[in-house]
Design a protein around this motif. Structure first.
Motif, PDB file in Angstrom:
ATOM      1  N   TRP A  40       0.478  -1.112  -0.055  1.00 49.01           N
ATOM      2  CA  TRP A  40       0.127  -0.528   0.222  1.00 49.01           C
ATOM      3  C   TRP A  40       0.882   1.157  -0.033  1.00 49.01           C
ATOM      4  N   GLU A 177     -11.048  -3.291  -1.201  1.00 48.23           N
ATOM      5  CA  GLU A 177      -9.826  -2.144  -1.028  1.00 48.23           C
ATOM      6  C   GLU A 177      -9.998  -1.327  -1.775  1.00 48.23           C
ATOM      7  N   HIS A 196      -9.860  -2.719   4.367  1.00 50.50           N
ATOM      8  CA  HIS A 196      -8.725  -2.563   4.772  1.00 50.50           C
ATOM      9  C   HIS A 196      -7.739  -1.959   4.632  1.00 50.50           C
ATOM     10  N   ASP A 197      -6.114  -2.552   5.037  1.00 39.63           N
ATOM     11  CA  ASP A 197      -4.797  -2.472   4.536  1.00 39.63           C
ATOM     12  C   ASP A 197      -3.397  -2.563   5.575  1.00 39.63           C
ATOM     13  N   THR A 198      -3.484  -4.346   5.421  1.00 35.26           N
ATOM     14  CA  THR A 198      -2.267  -4.767   6.668  1.00 35.26           C
ATOM     15  C   THR A 198      -0.704  -3.945   5.324  1.00 35.26           C
ATOM     16  N   THR A 216      -1.400  -5.882  11.524  1.00 39.76           N
ATOM     17  CA  THR A 216      -2.794  -5.883  10.837  1.00 39.76           C
ATOM     18  C   THR A 216      -4.157  -5.642  12.429  1.00 39.76           C
ATOM     19  N   GLY A 218      -6.604  -6.613  11.094  1.00 43.71           N
ATOM     20  CA  GLY A 218      -7.555  -7.514  10.837  1.00 43.71           C
ATOM     21  C   GLY A 218      -8.713  -7.037   9.523  1.00 43.71           C
ATOM     22  N   MET A 219      -9.780  -7.264   9.675  1.00 47.20           N
ATOM     23  CA  MET A 219     -10.614  -7.546   8.707  1.00 47.20           C
ATOM     24  C   MET A 219     -12.121  -5.946   9.695  1.00 47.20           C
ATOM     25  N   ARG A 226     -11.778 -13.456  15.711  1.00 55.14           N
ATOM     26  CA  ARG A 226     -11.486 -14.153  14.182  1.00 55.14           C
ATOM     27  C   ARG A 226     -10.025 -13.608  14.118  1.00 55.14           C
ATOM     28  N   GLY A 228      -7.686 -13.004  11.104  1.00 54.22           N
ATOM     29  CA  GLY A 228      -6.445 -13.896   9.487  1.00 54.22           C
ATOM     30  C   GLY A 228      -5.937 -14.290   8.915  1.00 54.22           C
ATOM     31  N   ASP A 229      -4.357 -14.114   7.643  1.00 51.96           N
ATOM     32  CA  ASP A 229      -3.560 -14.545   7.344  1.00 51.96           C
ATOM     33  C   ASP A 229      -2.676 -13.980   8.052  1.00 51.96           C
ATOM     34  N   SER A 230      -2.471 -12.859   8.008  1.00 47.68           N
ATOM     35  CA  SER A 230      -1.248 -12.046   8.490  1.00 47.68           C
ATOM     36  C   SER A 230      -0.558 -12.223   9.649  1.00 47.68           C
ATOM     37  N   THR A 249      -1.802  -8.727   1.600  1.00 43.54           N
ATOM     38  CA  THR A 249      -3.327  -7.973   2.304  1.00 43.54           C
ATOM     39  C   THR A 249      -3.965  -9.030   1.610  1.00 43.54           C
ATOM     40  N   GLY A 250      -5.285  -8.341   2.351  1.00 43.51           N
ATOM     41  CA  GLY A 250      -6.733  -8.381   1.476  1.00 43.51           C
ATOM     42  C   GLY A 250      -7.683  -9.370   2.487  1.00 43.51           C
ATOM     43  N   VAL A 251      -8.461 -10.382   1.841  1.00 44.87           N
ATOM     44  CA  VAL A 251      -9.231 -10.765   2.859  1.00 44.87           C
ATOM     45  C   VAL A 251      -8.191 -11.997   3.143  1.00 44.87           C
ATOM     46  N   GLY A 252      -8.021 -12.279   4.444  1.00 48.12           N
ATOM     47  CA  GLY A 252      -7.129 -13.485   5.150  1.00 48.12           C
ATOM     48  C   GLY A 252      -7.771 -14.740   4.950  1.00 48.12           C
TER      49      GLY A 252
HETATM   50  C1  SD4 Z   1      -6.813  -9.658   7.992  1.00 48.70           C
HETATM   51  N1  SD4 Z   1      -4.908 -10.019   5.723  1.00 48.70           N
HETATM   52  O1  SD4 Z   1      -7.045  -9.498   8.569  1.00 48.70           O
HETATM   53  C2  SD4 Z   1      -6.191  -8.719   6.587  1.00 48.70           C
HETATM   54  C3  SD4 Z   1      -6.615  -7.645   6.000  1.00 48.70           C
HETATM   55  C4  SD4 Z   1      -5.961  -6.625   4.935  1.00 48.70           C
HETATM   56  O2  SD4 Z   1      -5.463  -5.207   3.862  1.00 48.70           O
HETATM   57  O3  SD4 Z   1      -4.756  -7.529   4.861  1.00 48.70           O
HETATM   58  N2  SD4 Z   1      -6.051  -5.823   5.045  1.00 48.70           N
HETATM   59  O4  SD4 Z   1      -7.798 -10.890   7.048  1.00 48.70           O
END
Ligand code: SD4
Length: 338
Positions: A40, A177, A196-198, A216, A218-219, A226, A228-230, A249-252
């Motif tokens: 980002w 995003e 969101h923007d990890t 992050t 997170g979401m 919950r 996420g992936d981070s 980054t994104g939907v974990g």
């Molecule tokens: C998540 N990946 O918690 C993170 C959120 C994220 O850009 O990356 N947002 O799922």
């Protein structure tokens, strides 16, 4: 050490067509020239902090920690650290992990009240026999090691959350995003905050060693508890000092399903360019459920041991920042959907 034989092997792959020819990764200084890349636009300021260390021959591990601490402390960043948007019950819960050139790693999940979860993750890595601490245990560990307990929910984040509560179906929101979301109206609208923007950051130091960090909140409005992936090594971040590193980054949930960052590094091990490795990981997600993919964003960012880097995402709009001896820039990632 960078293994020349492996890369000779890679060139053979290249000549046999395995490397993507249409869109080569950017060519950067060779292994051993410091380089930092991060997710980002706000990665630019974070890279600057990392560069203070890398530029003076500091260690990549110190650089990525210092780098991601910048958005963690920024109240205007609503998706990392202090000022992050809370879960649906109003708790700001943070996820972070860090990994070094020797595959040492540390992670905290669902950590509350600590501005710099990345530093707690590093301490988990360096001071415990474990890799992951979660929730209460992570908080106890942080407090016992001198971290201060602070309220992370800023008035602005609280306001956004209360707006969201008015119309929420008490469900996490699908995240995209590149569009702006109006939490009050529960719909995509101009003017709303980005959902969101990890920050995921990958660095190579002057010794050619690779390290990474990811952090992050997170979401936004996720269910309490919950993760996420981070903070998951292999999903939100992976470093293999022989091959390269990747972050997401994104939907974990989508990234976890394919163990995304590890997958990207494994594609680079097979000889694919960083950008193509990221594209292939995106392809896995899209192919699993093409209809669902139309409504979600995931972006991968990768660095190879020879200083090449690249990115790919599902939806347009994912950007990443690069800082080296030769550039200090923000790039648009290519995307699956145009
Ligand atoms: C998540 N990946 O918690 C993170 C959120 C994220 O850009 O990356 N947002 O799922």
């Amino acid at each position: 050490m960078f293994n020349r034989r492996k890369f000779l092997g890679s060139s053979l792959l290249a000549s046999s067509g395995l490397f993507l020819r249409t869109s080569p990764a950017k060519i950067l200084p060779q292994a051993g020239s410091p380089l930092v890349i991060s997710t980002w636009d706000f990665g630019k300021a974070a890279n600057q902090a990392a560069w203070e260390i890398l530029g003076k021959n500091g260690r990549a591990l110190d650089a990525v920690e210092a780098g991601v601490m910048v958005p963690e402390a920024d109240p205007n960043n609503h998706s990392v650290g202090y000022g992050g948007l809370p879960d649906r019950d109003g708790h700001v819960t943070l996820d972070a992990c860090i990994m070094d050139e020797k595959s040492n790693c540390g992670s905290v999940m669902c950590l509350e009240f600590i501005v710099h979860p990345i530093s707690v993750a590093r301490m988990v890595m360096e001071k415990t026999p474990h890799v992951v601490l979660t929730g209460e245990g992570a908080l106890e560990f942080a407090l016992a090691n001198g971290f201060k307990k602070e309220n992370l929910l800023t008035p602005e984040s609280e306001k956004i959350w209360r707006e969201w509560l008015k119309n929420s179906k008490y469900e996490p929101v699908i995240n995209i995003e590149n569009k702006k979301y109006s939490f009050a109206e529960n719909q995509m609208a101009p003017g709303g905050p980005f959902n969101h923007d990890t920050i995921g950051m990958l660095a190579m130091d002057s010794r050619g060693d690779l390290c990474g960090a990811c952090t992050t909140s997170g979401m936004a409005f996720k269910m309490h508890g919950r993760v996420g992936d981070s903070p998951i090594i292999g999903a939100g971040l992976f470093v293999d000092n022989e091959i390269g590193s990747a972050t997401s980054t994104g939907v974990g949930e989508e990234v976890i399903r394919i163990v995304g960052s590890h997958l990207v590094v494994e594609f680079m091990r097979q000889g694919f360019e960083p950008r193509e490795a990221c594209r292939r990981a995106v392809e896995r997600i899209v192919k699993r459920d093409p209809k669902k993919a139309m409504d979600l964003q995931v972006g991968f960012l990768a660095m190879r041991k020879d200083g090449r880097y690249g990115a790919f995402c599902i939806q347009k709009g994912f950007t990443y920042a690069v800082h080296s001896n030769t550039e200090d820039k923000i790039y648009q990632s290519e995307s699956w959907f145009s």
